[in-house]
Structure formats: C-alpha cells, structure tokens
Design a protein around this motif. Structure first.
Motif, PDB file in Angstrom:
ATOM      1  N   CYS A  70       0.848  -1.188   0.000  1.00  0.00           N
ATOM      2  CA  CYS A  70       0.000   0.000   0.000  1.00  0.00           C
ATOM      3  C   CYS A  70       0.886   1.242   0.000  1.00  0.00           C
ATOM      4  N   THR A  71       0.284   2.398   0.117  1.00  0.00           N
ATOM      5  CA  THR A  71       1.046   3.638   0.148  1.00  0.00           C
ATOM      6  C   THR A  71       1.522   3.944   1.564  1.00  0.00           C
ATOM      7  N   ARG A  72       2.534   4.807   1.657  1.00  0.00           N
ATOM      8  CA  ARG A  72       3.035   5.197   2.970  1.00  0.00           C
ATOM      9  C   ARG A  72       1.984   5.997   3.733  1.00  0.00           C
ATOM     10  N   GLN A  73       1.148   6.791   3.022  1.00  0.00           N
ATOM     11  CA  GLN A  73       0.093   7.561   3.686  1.00  0.00           C
ATOM     12  C   GLN A  73      -0.915   6.644   4.362  1.00  0.00           C
ATOM     13  N   TYR A  74      -1.170   5.467   3.752  1.00  0.00           N
ATOM     14  CA  TYR A  74      -2.125   4.541   4.365  1.00  0.00           C
ATOM     15  C   TYR A  74      -1.543   3.936   5.639  1.00  0.00           C
ATOM     16  N   TYR A  76       0.440   5.586   7.672  1.00  0.00           N
ATOM     17  CA  TYR A  76       0.221   6.654   8.649  1.00  0.00           C
ATOM     18  C   TYR A  76      -1.219   6.628   9.164  1.00  0.00           C
ATOM     19  N   LYS A  77      -2.161   6.359   8.260  1.00  0.00           N
ATOM     20  CA  LYS A  77      -3.571   6.316   8.642  1.00  0.00           C
ATOM     21  C   LYS A  77      -3.839   5.162   9.609  1.00  0.00           C
ATOM     22  N   LEU A  78      -3.255   4.006   9.353  1.00  0.00           N
ATOM     23  CA  LEU A  78      -3.432   2.862  10.250  1.00  0.00           C
ATOM     24  C   LEU A  78      -2.873   3.164  11.641  1.00  0.00           C
ATOM     25  N   ASP A  80      -2.468   6.214  12.940  1.00  0.00           N
ATOM     26  CA  ASP A  80      -3.289   7.268  13.540  1.00  0.00           C
ATOM     27  C   ASP A  80      -4.592   6.712  14.089  1.00  0.00           C
ATOM     28  N   GLN A  81      -5.167   5.706  13.440  1.00  0.00           N
ATOM     29  CA  GLN A  81      -6.415   5.095  13.904  1.00  0.00           C
ATOM     30  C   GLN A  81      -6.204   4.101  15.031  1.00  0.00           C
ATOM     31  N   LYS A  83      -4.817   1.155  14.762  1.00  0.00           N
ATOM     32  CA  LYS A  83      -4.857  -0.235  14.312  1.00  0.00           C
ATOM     33  C   LYS A  83      -3.475  -0.864  14.244  1.00  0.00           C
TER      34      LYS A  83
END
Length: 317
Positions: A70-74, A76-78, A80-81, A83
């Motif tokens: 996946c992307t590096r931004q995703y 970061y999202k994981l 941040d959430q 998970k």
C-alpha cells in the motif's frame, strides 16, 4: 494446402517447417528469449526487497508500505487510527514491528457479507444492560419541515434556506425528490425566543438608518449586539420598531429634565471628560440613549451649586 501459423513474437503469418516452430525467424526467437530473461530479472529485482523485509523485525513506514503493498500515507492512517502500533524514536524516525502487522491482520479477519443479510457482530452475546442501552431513545430527529413549509412559514427564499441549512449544518433528508429539514433546528435558525406575530411595526435597514441616525452598514451589527428581533420576508430583512424605540429612547432627547454631555459642558464651561468624572463621583442618574448619555438635570445642577459654594468654581482642580 500447407498450414500457416502466426509468429509468437511479431505476429506475422508464416508457413512453419515443422510442427513445433513458433517463430517466423531466428531473429524473432532470440528477441523473445531476451525479453523473457529481462522480465525474469525485473521480477527478482522487485521481489528481492520484499524477501529481505521478511527477515527484518523493525520497519520504517516506507518499508512497511512495501510489505503491505500500500502507500506510505495509508500506513500513517493505520497508525493514527490505532490499528497498527508504532514507536517514535526521534522527530524524523518512527518504526513498526513486523509482528504487529501480523497481529493486525489476525484481529481483523475478512467476513463475507451476503447481500440481503445482516453481518454478524463480533460480540454475539450481549448483556441485558447493553440491550437496554440500545433500546433507550437517542437524539435522532423526529419531526421535519418540508422545504415549501419552511419558505411559507418564515417567508424566506429557497436560496436563503439552502445557504442557512448548509452554514448551520441543519439535519435534512431527501424523500421522493423533496428536501425535509429538522423542525427543531429550523425553528432555532429562523425563529426567535419571542413571538414575532405579536410585533406589529417593522422597519427596513434603510428606515432604521434614517429614523435613528445609525449608519446603514452598522445596522446589522447593532441589531446583533442588542438582540433586536428580526425577520426575513422574500429577500428583505425587517427589524422590530418597538425594540428600537426602547433602546434609542428618542422621547428622552426632548425631555427638559435631562442634560446631554455637550449641554453640561457648555453651561458650566468644562470638557466632556470632566462631565463624566463628576457624574461618576457623585453618582448622578444617567440614561443611555443610543450612543449618547443623558444626565438628570436636577441632580447635576445641585452638585454644581455645591461645588461653586465650596470651591468657588465649577471646574475640577
């Protein structure tokens, strides 16, 4: 009739010399062989970094993104959430563990949802308390106005309704091509705490400016500051005349029992600031009419007579 075949590399139709011949020439055969080797090398180059990542326990976000595909931004999202756990070593370095990535997948198995059926919840057994809490009433909107009803009741245009609903985030739903707005939120946005029907006399902004000497651009801020009731009908805004009369107190401006600051200053030969100091020190009754202050004539004359008798002068020392 001899059989023909299409070249596996260039696509040219040719007559094969044997049953296993796939290319029209030796040149096509060599070029196809070279391209297959190139694809194989490219594949190993792409897989090699992933193979090396499988051996590493601690990964940067970029490497974790390669491992996950996946992307590096995703990533970061994981994180941040919550998970995917991560550890920050410095302001520019953060790492995740490969074992945490595997645990993340174990905690979130894929559940197939068949159309028309309800997905099973993770906690199938619920306590009685939890079931009671689900049955408790929520803050859901129960009553709605249609857009036509809002425009008819509050005399507003359709564009004004749309703008206000968007700005105030009024809950709405769309049924059969018609918009319905939350009754409670619409009443709060367009209505007032007082009965608007009880107000008889209304003034436009231009009339307010001419009658009370308020700058046309300052009418709106004056109304907002003093909470003067207003209503909007077909694109025009009207303000309560009775509330303006109560605030401005124009009847007192012609009352002989009151002085203005200018009148006191002129009569006793002092500045307006001296007038304010004397009124404050001697607690003289004052009334605010718009931007002007009116002082009790009887009380001010008495204070000034006492000052003249005591100090022989009206002015402050």
């Amino acid at each position: 009739m001899s059989k023909t075949r299409k070249c596996a590399y260039c696509g040219k139709v040719f007559t094969p010399n044997s049953g296993n011949q796939r290319y029209c020439s030796e040149e096509c055969s060599e070029q196809d062989k070279a391209e297959r080797k190139k694809h194989q090398r490219d594949f190993f180059r792409a897989v090699e970094p992933v193979m090396e990542l499988q051996k590493q326990e601690y990964l940067t976000f970029s490497k974790a993104a390669i491992l996950l595909g996946c992307t590096r931004q995703y990533v970061y999202k994981l994180v941040d959430q919550g998970k995917l756990p991560a550890s920050r070593l410095s302001s520019r370095m953060a790492l995740v563990r490969r074992s945490d990535i595997e645990k993340m997948f174990e905690k979130n198995p894929y559940n197939r949802v068949i159309p028309g059926s309800k997905p099973k919840s993770l906690n199938s057994k619920k306590t009685k308390t939890a079931k009671k809490q689900e049955k408790q009433p929520t803050d859901e909107v129960q009553e709605y106005y249609s857009g036509e009803e809002v425009m008819q009741i509050y005399k507003v245009k359709q564009t004004w309704l749309y703008t206000t609903a968007k700005r105030r985030q009024i809950p709405m739903c769309r049924i059969a091509g018609r918009n319905y707005y939350s009754k409670t939120h619409i009443d709060a946005a367009f209505g007032k705490a007082i009965d608007l029907d009880a107000i008889i006399d209304w003034l436009t902004a231009q009339e307010v400016s001419e009658k009370y000497g308020i700058n046309l651009g300052a009418v709106r801020s004056y109304v907002h500051r003093h909470k003067i009731p207003s209503k909007r009908e077909f694109g025009k805004t009207y303000y309560s005349q009775s509330h303006f009369e109560e605030l401005r107190r124009t009847d007192l401006m012609n009352d002989d029992s009151y002085y203005t600051s200018a009148e006191v200053a002129e009569k006793y030969g002092m500045t307006k600031s001296n007038v304010g100091v004397i009124a404050r020190n001697h607690h003289i009754t004052k009334v605010k009419v718009g931007v002007k202050l009116l002082f009790s004539k009887e009380e001010f004359d008495k204070v000034m007579a006492d000052r003249l008798a005591q100090f022989g002068s009206y002015r402050l020392v």
